[in-house]
Structures are given as C-alpha cells and as structure tokens.
Design an enzyme around this catalytic site. Structure first.
Site, PDB file in Angstrom:
ATOM      1  N   SER A  72      59.824  20.441  40.140  1.00 52.42           N
ATOM      2  CA  SER A  72      60.550  20.694  41.415  1.00 52.42           C
ATOM      3  C   SER A  72      61.630  21.827  41.153  1.00 52.42           C
ATOM      4  CB  SER A  72      61.331  19.315  41.758  1.00 52.42           C
ATOM      5  OG  SER A  72      62.277  19.387  40.712  1.00 52.42           O
ATOM      6  N   TYR A 116      55.922  -2.516  41.517  1.00 51.10           N
ATOM      7  CA  TYR A 116      56.862  -1.868  41.895  1.00 51.10           C
ATOM      8  C   TYR A 116      57.896  -2.556  42.668  1.00 51.10           C
ATOM      9  CZ  TYR A 116      53.551   2.060  41.720  1.00 51.10           C
ATOM     10  OH  TYR A 116      52.479   3.001  41.126  1.00 51.10           O
TER      11      TYR A 116
END
Length: 323
Positions: free
Chosen positions: A213, A56
């Site tokens: 979401s 990452y």
C-alpha cells in the site's frame, strides 16, 4: 465496476472483492460502525464479493457480515465463507482442524445462522483436515449443494494435486490463496491447474498485508493484536529492504496518477488475461476511503513496460507473510 464470472457455472462478481477478516481480528482494534460503513460503500461502488470465514473473530466476522446483509440487498452480494479451523470461543486458541463428513453440515448450519441467510454463495474448505481424505470432505460439501444450503464450492490453502482430486468429486468454482506482486509461488503449479480445470483464483493478501500500500515505513510499529508484528516481511531485518522494492511500484503508480495499492491490484487483475483464468483480488479493509482507492484500481491499464518493471519484484522479497 466491471464484472467477471467465477468458473464456467459460477456467479458473476465484481473484478475486485472485499476481504472482511480485518474487520474483526488480526490487524488490531476493529471499529464495528466503520466496518459496516465500509461494506455499505463497497456495495455502492459495485463491489459484490464479500469474503469471511467462521474462524475470523471466532464467528464475530460472520455475525458482522450478517448484520450488514440484514439491512437489505442480500441478492446483490455474493457471500463467501469458510470452515475447517476450530477455535476455543473463550481463549480463541486453535483447537484443531475438522473437515470430516459429520462436521461439514454442522459448520455450514452454524455459518448460515450467524450470517442470517438461507444459503452461502461460495463455501470454502479453509484448510484441509489431514485425517480426512479430500474426497470425503468434498462429498459432504456436495450434499450441501444438493440441499440448497450452498451454491458453489471453493478450496483454500490446498495444493495442485488436492485441487485435482477435489474437482473430480464435484466441480470447484474457486481456489483462494495468497497471490500478489510480492507472492507468486502458485504460478508454477496451482495457477496452471486452475486454468486447465476452469477454476477461478480468488487472491487473498493482494497487498501483502498492506506492505504494497505504501503506507508503512521501516520504523512503523504494530499494536497488540496486529499479526504483522509477527510477520517476517515486516521484521526489522527485512522491512527496509522490502520497502525499497516499492520504488518500482511507486514509479509505475506515478505514471498512471495512481497509488501503489492500485497498481498492485491492477497487476493482479491483469493476471486474468496473462494466465487464462478468472482472477479476483479481495483486498481487506475496514475503511471506506480505502474501499474507494481499491475500486479505483479497475480503471488502470498497465503497459507492457509496466509489467516488465513489476514482474521481477517477487523474487527479491525477503521473508513471508505467515504468522
């Protein structure tokens, strides 16, 4: 924040964790100060499982987590990181996968340095190396446990047979893969194996890269560096259909005075009882307000009627989350 134990000999962690990936890459421009504030708020709320990986940000995400840990309270946090993909630090392109016994301790030492800690609580093989038998990789990881550099071993993105083979070499504490209301493929094979062997399931992408979401519309666009622009669930031909499925999630959320994201996380938390294993979602965010929203999911108790309404959704989702 309620706690749950990862596997029989694993650490106790919060029932909702924090995915740190998006604080450094993949979802557009990141804000370092806001990300650090998000980690601080997570700790205040009792969230203790922080998930990162050496890939990452090509190490930047581990450095960011390390910067937060350096501010104090290291013993309160269960740090999980991963190794396997090797990227070019200049171009950020993928050079290949490595999980050979020679590379494993090198990767671990590099992660320890970036994190600024003397041990990794949960060390995952991120992606298996097709050139190396899984038994050899796990043997090398087991030696890290013996050396005190790693407390627990985890696996990410492996199938059921590979999990069995790895567990036969050294106890596996957790498997991390995608699981959500919209992605349920592992329930047929990986989840039963984890339940049988006493392995926890750490669910990444529990909000389907934000689709669950409720924050997006069919007209939403994604900026440069945001992988959702290349994810088929968000494509022009699929987005409107998938967002239509949220009507059911919103209905359940309204009944509980909650948000769609909270319902999606509460559904995953309920999988612990449904499947007989520890299930911990790790929603990713770099915003303190969304950490508070995610933490609120732990107070929602879904009813049998709720579950009957939610369970069919995954079969109707168009596209995947791969990029």
């Amino acid at each position: 924040m309620d706690r749950i134990t990862l596997a029989a000999s694993g650490p106790e962690v919060s029932v909702v964790g924090l995915g740190c990936m998006g604080m450094s890459e993949f979802y557009g421009q990141a804000d370092r100060d806001q990300s650090l504030a998000t980690m601080a708020r997570a700790r205040e709320l009792g969230i203790t499982l922080f998930d990162t990986a050496d890939t990452y940000g090509v190490g930047d995400n581990e450095r960011l987590v390390g910067e937060f840990l350096a501010r104090g309270g290291r013993d309160e946090i269960v740090v999980a990181t991963k190794f396997g993909p090797v990227r070019d630090p200049k171009t950020r392109g993928l050079l290949g996968l490595r999980a050979d016994p020679e590379y494993v301790p090198q990767a671990c030492d590099a992660s320890l340095k970036r994190l600024g800690t003397d041990h990794i609580d949960l060390y995952y093989l991120h992606v298996p190396d097709p050139k190396v038998p899984i038994e050899e990789t796990i043997g090398a990881m087991a030696r890290l446990v013996e050396a005190g550099k790693v407390r627990q071993i985890g696996l990410s993105n492996l199938g059921a047979d590979q999990i069995r083979a790895a567990h036969a070499v050294h106890p596996i504490t957790a498997v991390q893969k995608e699981w959500s209301l919209f992605t349920r493929g592992d329930e047929a094979d990986v989840v039963p194996v984890c339940a049988e062997l006493g392995i926890a399931y750490v669910a990444n992408c529990p909000l389907s890269r934000g689709l669950l979401s409720g924050a997006y519309t069919a007209d939403s666009t994604f900026g440069e560096g945001d992988i959702r622009g290349r994810v088929s669930r968000f494509s022009a031909e699929n987005a409107e259909h998938n967002l239509g499925l949220l009507k059911v999630v919103r209905s359940v959320a309204d009944a509980h005075g909650a948000t769609p994201a909270q319902v999606a996380l509460a559904w995953l938390i309920s999988r612990t009882a449904a499947h007989g294993l520890s299930v911990v979602p790790i929603p990713g965010t770099s915003r303190p307000d969304l950490i508070e929203e995610n933490a609120g999911a732990t107070s929602i108790q879904l009813t049998e009627d709720d579950l009957r309404a939610l369970d069919p959704l995954a079969a109707e989702v168009a596209g995947t989350n791969q990029h």
